[in-house]
Scaffold this active site. Structure first.
Site, PDB file in Angstrom:
ATOM      1  N   GLY A 145       0.827  -1.204   0.000  1.00 42.63           N
ATOM      2  CA  GLY A 145       0.000   0.000   0.000  1.00 42.63           C
ATOM      3  C   GLY A 145       0.860   1.251   0.000  1.00 42.63           C
TER       4      GLY A 145
ATOM      5  N   CYS B  46      -7.571  13.152   0.148  1.00 36.74           N
ATOM      6  CA  CYS B  46      -8.541  14.136   0.632  1.00 36.74           C
ATOM      7  C   CYS B  46      -8.440  15.450  -0.126  1.00 36.74           C
ATOM      8  CB  CYS B  46      -8.399  14.355   2.129  1.00 36.74           C
ATOM      9  SG  CYS B  46      -6.710  14.514   2.678  1.00 36.74           S
TER      10      CYS B  46
ATOM     11  N   ALA C  70      -0.936  -1.943   4.549  1.00 30.28           N
ATOM     12  CA  ALA C  70      -1.454  -0.577   4.560  1.00 30.28           C
ATOM     13  C   ALA C  70      -2.381  -0.475   3.355  1.00 30.28           C
ATOM     14  CB  ALA C  70      -0.307   0.426   4.473  1.00 30.28           C
TER      15      ALA C  70
ATOM     16  N   VAL D  16      -1.530  -0.851   9.276  1.00 35.61           N
ATOM     17  CA  VAL D  16      -1.734   0.572   9.626  1.00 35.61           C
ATOM     18  C   VAL D  16      -2.721   1.211   8.656  1.00 35.61           C
ATOM     19  CG1 VAL D  16       0.623   0.862  10.562  1.00 35.61           C
ATOM     20  CG2 VAL D  16       0.166   1.370   8.143  1.00 35.61           C
TER      21      VAL D  16
ATOM     22  N   TYR E 299      -4.908  36.441  23.670  1.00 35.23           N
ATOM     23  CA  TYR E 299      -5.892  37.401  23.159  1.00 35.23           C
ATOM     24  C   TYR E 299      -5.220  38.558  22.445  1.00 35.23           C
ATOM     25  CZ  TYR E 299      -8.747  41.623  23.317  1.00 35.23           C
ATOM     26  OH  TYR E 299      -9.383  42.791  22.982  1.00 35.23           O
TER      27      TYR E 299
END
Lengths: 450, 450
Positions: free
Chosen positions: A7, A42, A112, A279, A423
């Site tokens: 993979g 993605c 994988a 994995v 902040y």
């Protein structure tokens, strides 16, 4: 030491790189069916939307770059046979359109194998113009088809579905998203938070249809539409974003134990067969809150697991942490993310919870460009934070990370309200929206307590 | 219950609001010398730069809005006398340009007297065109003077000095920043990180002179320049941003114990005199890492302290946490921040440390608009993270907050490398720059250990 990795995605290649980092001498071979390696699946929707110029851009590395570091990457290669007693693997290598059978020995094997799109058994799924979206090749085909299409339906309102819908909308298509359940992104957000994302998509001109299943895809040669309940939605392009299933065939063939969802691994990322690791999207993980097995099909999870597997393979004993599924997405201008359990999932798991909510701003009220931000924090009845969801037009990802750390360190809403946050008027409110949501959670717990 | 609060800044008004939140009946009076209340002093430079349109915008609330919630705010009022045995206070009220003496009783007194600009005793400091920057009134006068000026010198390269320098540059002036020590923002960043900020300012056309003290301000009626070492820097506008000293006169007059830096308070924010509390820039705090007294002149700190003081006044026993001084600033496009100790300060305090560093990107490498990000993480020799500094053109503030939480929860770099962070190509790298800096810290500790 010979290591063979099956993979070439984030999990496989990170394992390879990490082994090399700790061991200069290991023989490392990566075998993948894909033509390309080391790309970010993605990112495919962002090529459709035009945010990223082309598919070549999302390929981070070429096989030759790995070879320079002594990692042999074999693309368009197919595993034929594994002898787990002899520790040998036979595979088919394609070179210049010829196919050759090869054999290698291994000391360690890493699976994988990722996941494969799941398509529900509906009529018409094999028509032209119907696609799943997983590989660069899928992206290329979708883009080509979309360029001559007018109307698209995306079936499934998970992250990849929504991102693809937005990409197609940006290409100029009319886009409808059809989701079986009564909200979008049900694994990630509770209904009220999901509604905010849906509002944004609708504002961008995407129609969202909830609570109806796809009955069939209509068309003779290529798709003409889908039947959704009793409504026909016209579409010359259909994306089946109906989920991804862990690719466990090879593990099953080897006799690795499977869990409820995927390949079972121990805290070293080793399967039930010593010397064989796994994995990425193909493995089952432990949920940090419930302790139950779950899935974590995220690139970031694969990379973390790869490091653990690699270290154990080179003899450094480390253990993987249970997951919180810290997730973020950006669709157009909208950023949203979550970590831990939603209220719905917590309740489903028998955990009594309350939720602190706050709508606030990402900058000082008077500072130009301040955006609305919505935070929902899920706490158990002792006040321990077990989940958080955030929707805003900026500055979501790092807040998700802060909350991931808070959840991992078992911080309560009572503690969080006294925590220090930075902040400055152009980048935050003097009291952070996260703190305000935690205050709301404290108030709700007091109400219950009283 | 009568509560009198002296000071109308973030500390004073937050105390008032919080008391009202927990007690419907308390008589609450805020007395302030200032004409305006509830404004953000840290926003004054953003009005100069034009990012915020005018000074009225940065006033969050008017006295009348507080009155609606039963909080009486007396502006342009001066404390005359306090009788701490009788628990009475005499003050001068200015109304329609007339001055009236008034008296009030109190059960609790809160000092939120803030700080006052410190000006080193140099000749010419009283010339026209020489300003400090603290109140809206200062901002108005600076803006008016700057509009007819060409060359400005800002003395002092702390945050307010740099922000003001940038604001004046945006107004079209030639700007020089003169700093006595050998780096800018010495309390916030280590030299190498400060250099990145300095580079940005120089790129924006601001000259930065380090390591030279102001000898005097030159001019007859109004400023014509400053003498810096043996160089004359021409300037028709001089900003003395040479620090702020806690305003402790009233506390001294009352006999409250002072610490090394400011008013001493206990964990309830109460001074050495029972019933008299103090919050904000006028109090001394405890450093979370060293345990030593220190200062925390931040609006966010004042607001946190105000909540603690208010709760204790209404009878809810809560204790203030020691501070990490989580700080962020944005100057032009550059965002930078820090939390905990710098390597310099840690070393100065006798703490042996190493630092993990990483230069990375704020988005996936291929995603358009990815910005450079620099992270420096300071760890003690056991790996515990005790400080972090971040410089980038985006997404700094929330990372500082994540690190604030990590430091507060005593997380080590060894733990942090296994922590979960969210990932999506448009908003992060698959391995967060924070994790990469932590990995670098681990490597350095291993080198030492080996």
């Amino acid at each position: 030491m010979n290591v063979i990795i099956i993979g070439g995605g984030a999990g496989g290649l990170s394992t390879a790189s990490n082994i090399r980092k700790y061991d200069d001498d290991a023989q490392i071979t990566v075998i993948t069916r894909d033509k390309n390696v080391a790309y970010s699946p993605c990112a495919i929707p962002y090529v459709l939307s035009g945010d990223v110029r082309n598919f070549d851009d999302i390929i981070m590395h070429q096989p030759e770059e790995y070879l320079e570091r002594g990692i042999k990457v074999l693309t368009e290669a197919e595993v034929l046979e594994i002898d787990k007693d002899q520790k040998t693997i036979k595979y088919i290598l394609t070179q210049d359109k010829m196919r050759y059978e090869r054999e290698l020995e291994y000391d360690y094997l890493v699976m994988a194998t990722g996941g494969a799109p799941f398509i529900p058994p509906v009529k018409g799924a094999n028509l032209k113009g119907v696609f799943t979206i997983r590989t660069i090749n899928d992206g290329l085909k979708i883009k080509e088809w979309a360029e001559k299409s007018r109307k698209a339906v995306v079936v499934g309102a998970g992250l990849i579905g929504l991102e693809t819908a937005y990409g197609l909308k940006k290409m100029g298509l009319d886009v409808v998203v059809a989701e079986m359940v009564s909200q979008i992104v049900p694994r990630l957000l509770d209904p009220s938070m999901a509604r905010l994302v849906q509002n944004y998509l609708e504002k961008e001109g995407i129609r969202v249809i909830l609570g109806r299943s796809i009955e069939k895809i209509i068309g003779s040669e290529s798709t003409e539409g889908i039947l959704l309940g009793d409504e026909i939605i016209e579409a010359d392009l259909v994306i089946m974003a109906t989920g991804v299933r862990p690719e466990t065939h090879l593990a099953e063939y080897l006799g690795c134990e499977l869990g409820k969802w995927a390949i079972k691994v121990n805290e070293k990322m080793e399967t039930s067969i010593p010397g064989i690791y796994a994995v990425g999207d193909c493995v089952e993980v432990t949920d940090a809150i419930t302790g139950h097995p779950t899935q974590s099909p995220l690139g970031s999870t694969a990379v973390r697991q790869a490091k653990i597997a690699a270290k154990n393979i080179v003899g450094l004993a480390v253990e993987v942490e249970p997951v919180l599924n810290a997730t973020v997405a950006k669709i157009g201008a909208l950023e949203f993310g979550a970590v831990g359990l939603t209220k719905s999932v917590a309740t489903h798991n028998g955990i009594f919870v309350i939720s602190g909510k706050k709508r606030a701003l990402t900058k000082a009220r008077y500072y130009p460009g301040a955006k609305r931000i919505d935070v929902k924090m899920v706490c158990n009845l002792q006040g321990r934070i077990i989940g958080c969801q955030i929707v805003a037009e900026e500055r979501v990802a790092e807040r998700v990370d802060t909350m991931a750390l808070a959840i991992a360190k078992k911080v309560t809403c009572y503690e969080l309200v006294n925590m220090e946050f930075s902040y400055a008027p152009p980048v935050s409110m003097v009291i952070d929206p996260i703190i305000l949501a935690a205050e709301n959670a404290c108030e709700k717990l007091e109400e219950i307590g009283g």
